[in-house]
Design a protein around this motif. Sequence first.
Motif, mmCIF file in Angstrom:
data_model
loop_
_atom_site.group_PDB
_atom_site.id
_atom_site.type_symbol
_atom_site.label_atom_id
_atom_site.label_comp_id
_atom_site.label_asym_id
_atom_site.label_seq_id
_atom_site.Cartn_x
_atom_site.Cartn_y
_atom_site.Cartn_z
ATOM 1 N N LEU A 26 57.458 42.636 32.514
ATOM 2 C CA LEU A 26 58.152 42.607 33.805
ATOM 3 C C LEU A 26 57.168 42.338 34.945
ATOM 4 O O LEU A 26 57.443 41.523 35.837
ATOM 5 C CB LEU A 26 58.895 43.927 34.029
ATOM 6 C CG LEU A 26 59.847 43.983 35.213
ATOM 7 C CD1 LEU A 26 60.980 42.985 35.030
ATOM 8 C CD2 LEU A 26 60.405 45.386 35.356
ATOM 9 N N ALA A 27 56.017 42.984 34.905
ATOM 10 C CA ALA A 27 55.009 42.787 35.951
ATOM 11 C C ALA A 27 54.457 41.365 35.925
ATOM 12 O O ALA A 27 54.311 40.732 36.985
ATOM 13 C CB ALA A 27 53.880 43.798 35.791
ATOM 14 N N ALA A 28 54.162 40.852 34.757
ATOM 15 C CA ALA A 28 53.606 39.499 34.657
ATOM 16 C C ALA A 28 54.600 38.460 35.167
ATOM 17 O O ALA A 28 54.223 37.535 35.905
ATOM 18 C CB ALA A 28 53.220 39.191 33.212
ATOM 19 N N THR A 29 55.862 38.626 34.807
ATOM 20 C CA THR A 29 56.882 37.683 35.279
ATOM 21 C C THR A 29 57.067 37.798 36.782
ATOM 22 O O THR A 29 57.189 36.784 37.489
ATOM 23 C CB THR A 29 58.215 37.925 34.550
ATOM 24 O OG1 THR A 29 57.986 37.895 33.140
ATOM 25 C CG2 THR A 29 59.233 36.868 34.908
ATOM 26 N N SER A 30 57.080 39.014 37.290
ATOM 27 C CA SER A 30 57.230 39.217 38.734
ATOM 28 C C SER A 30 56.068 38.601 39.503
ATOM 29 O O SER A 30 56.263 37.938 40.528
ATOM 30 C CB SER A 30 57.329 40.711 39.058
ATOM 31 O OG SER A 30 58.451 41.267 38.436
ATOM 32 N N ILE A 31 54.854 38.812 39.025
ATOM 33 C CA ILE A 31 53.670 38.244 39.684
ATOM 34 C C ILE A 31 53.717 36.713 39.616
ATOM 35 O O ILE A 31 53.403 36.026 40.593
ATOM 36 C CB ILE A 31 52.377 38.799 39.054
ATOM 37 C CG1 ILE A 31 52.230 40.277 39.402
ATOM 38 C CG2 ILE A 31 51.157 38.004 39.504
ATOM 39 C CD1 ILE A 31 51.134 40.992 38.627
ATOM 40 N N GLY A 32 54.142 36.189 38.476
ATOM 41 C CA GLY A 32 54.257 34.735 38.342
ATOM 42 C C GLY A 32 55.269 34.151 39.309
ATOM 43 O O GLY A 32 55.016 33.116 39.934
ATOM 44 N N ILE A 33 56.405 34.801 39.462
ATOM 45 C CA ILE A 33 57.420 34.325 40.408
ATOM 46 C C ILE A 33 56.901 34.440 41.837
ATOM 47 O O ILE A 33 57.080 33.540 42.660
ATOM 48 C CB ILE A 33 58.740 35.094 40.222
ATOM 49 C CG1 ILE A 33 59.395 34.697 38.888
ATOM 50 C CG2 ILE A 33 59.699 34.826 41.379
ATOM 51 C CD1 ILE A 33 60.608 35.527 38.528
ATOM 52 N N LEU A 46 64.933 32.996 41.118
ATOM 53 C CA LEU A 46 64.279 33.344 39.852
ATOM 54 C C LEU A 46 64.161 34.861 39.683
ATOM 55 O O LEU A 46 64.288 35.387 38.570
ATOM 56 C CB LEU A 46 62.905 32.687 39.769
ATOM 57 C CG LEU A 46 62.919 31.161 39.627
ATOM 58 C CD1 LEU A 46 61.503 30.603 39.710
ATOM 59 C CD2 LEU A 46 63.592 30.755 38.333
ATOM 60 N N SER A 47 63.944 35.577 40.773
ATOM 61 C CA SER A 47 63.875 37.046 40.704
ATOM 62 C C SER A 47 65.218 37.637 40.303
ATOM 63 O O SER A 47 65.284 38.534 39.447
ATOM 64 C CB SER A 47 63.435 37.619 42.043
ATOM 65 O OG SER A 47 62.147 37.158 42.375
#
Length: 95
Positions: A26-33, A46-47
Amino acid sequence: MSDTPVKQQNTVAFYGQSVASFAVALAATSIGIYNLRTDAWVRAFLSIAMLYLVTSAFTLAKVIRDRQEAGQLVSRVDQARLEKLLAEHDPFEKL
């Protein structure tokens, strides 16, 4: 009906690994977005899509678990009926 199934418990390590894995993903995807070089509305879309995916995954896991538990209950009821029939059956009754 004398055989009661043993409840399977997850270990603390498995639970911890699952929580940590979910948090990292979840953190990696959030940081990527967040770091995307695009308009804010694209990042917002996307979020929201990511949050929808997470809630859908939790719902799917719950539905699968509930179906499995219901199947176990039906199986135990059928087993109890079979044991009752076998206990009441007398093969020499009609002789």
